[in-house]
Design an enzyme around this catalytic site. Structure first.
Site, PDB file in Angstrom:
ATOM      1  N   ASP A   1       0.807  -1.230   0.000  1.00  0.00           N
ATOM      2  CA  ASP A   1       0.000   0.000   0.000  1.00  0.00           C
ATOM      3  C   ASP A   1       0.838   1.277   0.000  1.00  0.00           C
ATOM      4  OD1 ASP A   1      -2.441  -1.311  -0.042  1.00  0.00           O
ATOM      5  OD2 ASP A   1      -2.455  -1.562   2.131  1.00  0.00           O
TER       6      ASP A   1
ATOM      7  N   MET B   1      -5.854  -2.523  -5.547  1.00  0.00           N
ATOM      8  CA  MET B   1      -5.781  -2.485  -4.087  1.00  0.00           C
ATOM      9  C   MET B   1      -5.502  -1.075  -3.574  1.00  0.00           C
ATOM     10  SD  MET B   1      -3.678  -5.909  -2.983  1.00  0.00           S
ATOM     11  CE  MET B   1      -4.468  -7.521  -2.952  1.00  0.00           C
TER      12      MET B   1
ATOM     13  N   ARG C   1      -7.115   0.667   0.206  1.00  0.00           N
ATOM     14  CA  ARG C   1      -8.320   0.999   0.956  1.00  0.00           C
ATOM     15  C   ARG C   1      -8.390   2.508   1.243  1.00  0.00           C
ATOM     16  NH1 ARG C   1     -11.359  -1.600   4.578  1.00  0.00           N
ATOM     17  NH2 ARG C   1     -10.173  -3.513   4.165  1.00  0.00           N
TER      18      ARG C   1
ATOM     19  N   GLN D   1      -1.662  -8.845  -7.487  1.00  0.00           N
ATOM     20  CA  GLN D   1      -0.986  -7.553  -7.284  1.00  0.00           C
ATOM     21  C   GLN D   1       0.134  -7.647  -6.261  1.00  0.00           C
ATOM     22  OE1 GLN D   1      -4.027  -4.062  -7.106  1.00  0.00           O
ATOM     23  NE2 GLN D   1      -5.173  -5.928  -6.741  1.00  0.00           N
TER      24      GLN D   1
END
Lengths: 404, 404
Positions: A143, A187, A189, A294
């Site tokens: 992330d 991806m 969030r 991913q």
């Protein structure tokens, strides 16, 4: 630092280079000769609490080389949220006893934001007890939302895979005279770092037409207008959206479930947007969710990412050997070269670094070219793989030795 | 064969080596010096009907090399079902006029089952008119369901990508002590060739636990029992299903829409099965649809597949030069080497080759090791790519010259 054992734990979601971080830790721990044994917890914190460890002290160089190219936590991971000491003192005394019993003098904890919170709590607790164990965080998350580090190992390889895949999807979705509106979900969030990596394909002129990050409030009507405009002009439209795009009503792709951290379960933004396009515009659609590959696609590792993951792991051990504790190894860039540094764990724990707004276009639907200055160095370079049966050969963790 | 122009058309869904087939045709057409011009239809049959062609006669060797590594139809594709001559005679006379007007003496038509039907209809019509144009089919489909060829170009690379990706997913889904039942959906409406390719990952001991093909009737209750058994034993279960798995009630993943060939639209088998697992077993699930990257992922081409695609394209031109028409170039294997042959188009058109039942286990949930003898040669070997901006550099079709 007194002589004893080093314990590494892998935590949270996996990445393509999480084992490269482990290799950095293990190799440096072995080469420093500062430790009796190098151990890895089986299933992260769960393995610590169950005293379930692998002994990796005698892994060979070629085994470590293969491990450094292998995706997904080879030692097992966990989603473990350590309670606050005031809510559960027992678990902390358990951990202390376990570390004492196995003479752990260095705990390297490899994970993302939530994991750094766990790591920080252990470090603070051990500091109070004066038990001499240096606790070091090793950064890891696709992330890229950890603060205090120029980027986070895992992000570079995931970005390389995403940019490559979106480039190939862009080629595929352009082959018909009358195509569709394709929405590709990526991806992320809370932050749009991975989705923004699609802009690498835009630089190669084979990227998405529209890119939406969670950093901007998602305007459904504007999305419909923008995607229809592209479709009417080109005969097809490719949209990249972060799974976490949201508006005042919440996540576009939310369903009712919560995960073990009480985070809303996501995974349907592309589907929802495609349904809307069909309903409101009557245009054919396709929803694509890039899903687990991913973070797992080690067949197209970024060399820079893999090397930096190893560097961070190595640096974590060096920090411990310099008797530092309660810090996370971090990356700074100097003249395009990676230099390792460290930041206090409490600074990394639970904080989130968003994509700066100067990288996002005024209309919220594009990534500005300046972002490529940031992301390109992270995706460049390839790792030579070994192939067996026509597919990448990966480390076989079923033969790992348990520590007894 | 009289002197004139060669026309190539790409048709149907794309593959990672569809342009390698084109390169085989174009290179041989140029090198043979038998043609005035080498043309490619823009958007397949649509380009023929609109007389919209690219002139590729002067593409350089290095341009062709790059094109042979580039996924998705560089000249555009179509989903065009040619009506029967008795239903629409006009369209046939149109095609004849167009071919005459542009002095097309060889039509190479690159596609799968439906496209070979179109190709066959044109070949039969032209034969009746005595217009001297040799019509040759060039096989292409990731589905591998074309009869008369040992395998079909496109299948090898898609299989390599699928086996690699399922291997990486298998590693990723095994990292938690308590995992999920993960259902991975793979292309294949009527046949399970692509899904069966997951067995390559099984050979490497990192494959799915259960594999279901459309060749066997899908038993939902048995699937629930089998996946629960694996989950209870291992803590996680990875299932590969073809999109076209079906039972007496029809496709598991069907929705109401029909495509332009009146085929039922699929794409929801994994989601439906995951919903069932949640409902009936109360176990956490994840549905993954490998989607378009299966056919577009040229970043992990099979060398054999790419080379055979070029060989088939080359052979198609050689067949035309030998004044054959109404045939499809095909592959036979002799001592592990590819030998090109040809079969009548009417034999390839609309027939479907299924996975032989001797490759499927008694319980219908596994692929037998013998299948690897078939599939391994098709996925072995890697193609060296050029990278730019950290992602594969692909052929830029925006600079192609139109034929005027």
């Amino acid at each position: 630092m007194k002589k004893g054992n080093l314990l590494l734990a892998q935590s949270g979601g996996t990445t393509a280079v999480i084992n490269a971080s482990a290799v950095g830790v293990i190799r440096q721990a072995i080469q420093s000769k500062a430790f009796d044994k190098v151990l890895c917890a089986h299933f992260g914190m769960n393995g610590i609490l169950k005293e379930d460890f692998f002994d990796v002290s005698s892994l060979t160089d070629s085994q470590l080389d293969l491990l450094a190219k292998t995706p997904a936590s080879a030692f097992g991971s966990c989603r473990y949220k350590l309670p606050n000491p005031c809510d559960n003192a027992e678990i902390y005394s358990n951990i202390l006893e376990i570390l004492q019993r196995h003479n752990i003098v260095c705990l390297a904890y490899n994970g993302g934001n939530d994991s750094m919170d766990t790591c920080n709590k252990i470090a603070e607790y051990l500091a109070k007890t004066h038990y001499p164990c240096n606790v070091i965080g090793v950064p890891k998350t696709v992330d890229n939302d950890l603060v205090g580090t120029h980027y986070c190992p895992g992000y570079g390889s995931a970005s390389k895979y995403i940019a490559t895949t979106i480039e190939e999807i862009a080629l595929d979705t352009a082959v018909y005279e009358k195509g569709r509106i394709t929405v590709c979900e990526i991806m992320g969030r809370d932050t749009g770092w991975l989705t923004a990596a699609c802009s690498v394909a835009c630089k190669a002129e084979r990227g998405p037409d529209l890119i939406f990050l969670p950093e901007r409030e998602f305007d459904v009507d504007k999305f419909l207008t923008q995607s229809e405009q592209v479709y009417r002009k080109k005969g097809h439209c490719l949209v990249a959206v972060a799974e976490g795009v949201k508006n005042a009503n919440g996540y576009i792709g939310a369903d009712e479930k919560l995960d073990s951290f009480n985070h809303v379960q996501l995974g349907g933004a592309a589907n929802k947007l495609c349904s809307l396009v069909s309903l409101k515009l009557g245009i054919s659609t396709r929803a694509i969710d890039l899903s687990l590959p991913q973070r797992a696609a080690a067949h197209i590792l970024s060399l820079r990412d893999q090397q930096d993951a190893m560097l961070c792991g190595k640096h974590a051990v060096e920090l411990a050997l310099r008797d530092k504790s309660g810090v996370m190894a971090a990356i700074t860039f100097a003249d395009g070269k990676t230099v390792c540094s460290d930041i206090p764990l409490r600074q990394a724990a639970n904080s989130v670094k968003s994509v700066p707004s100067e990288y996002i276009s005024q209309d919220g639907a594009h990534i500005l070219p300046e972002f490529c200055d940031y992301v390109l160095p992270l995706v460049e370079g390839e790792v030579q793989l070994e192939y067996e049966y026509g597919i990448p050969r990966y480390f076989d963790n079923t033969k790992l030795k348990k520590f007894i």
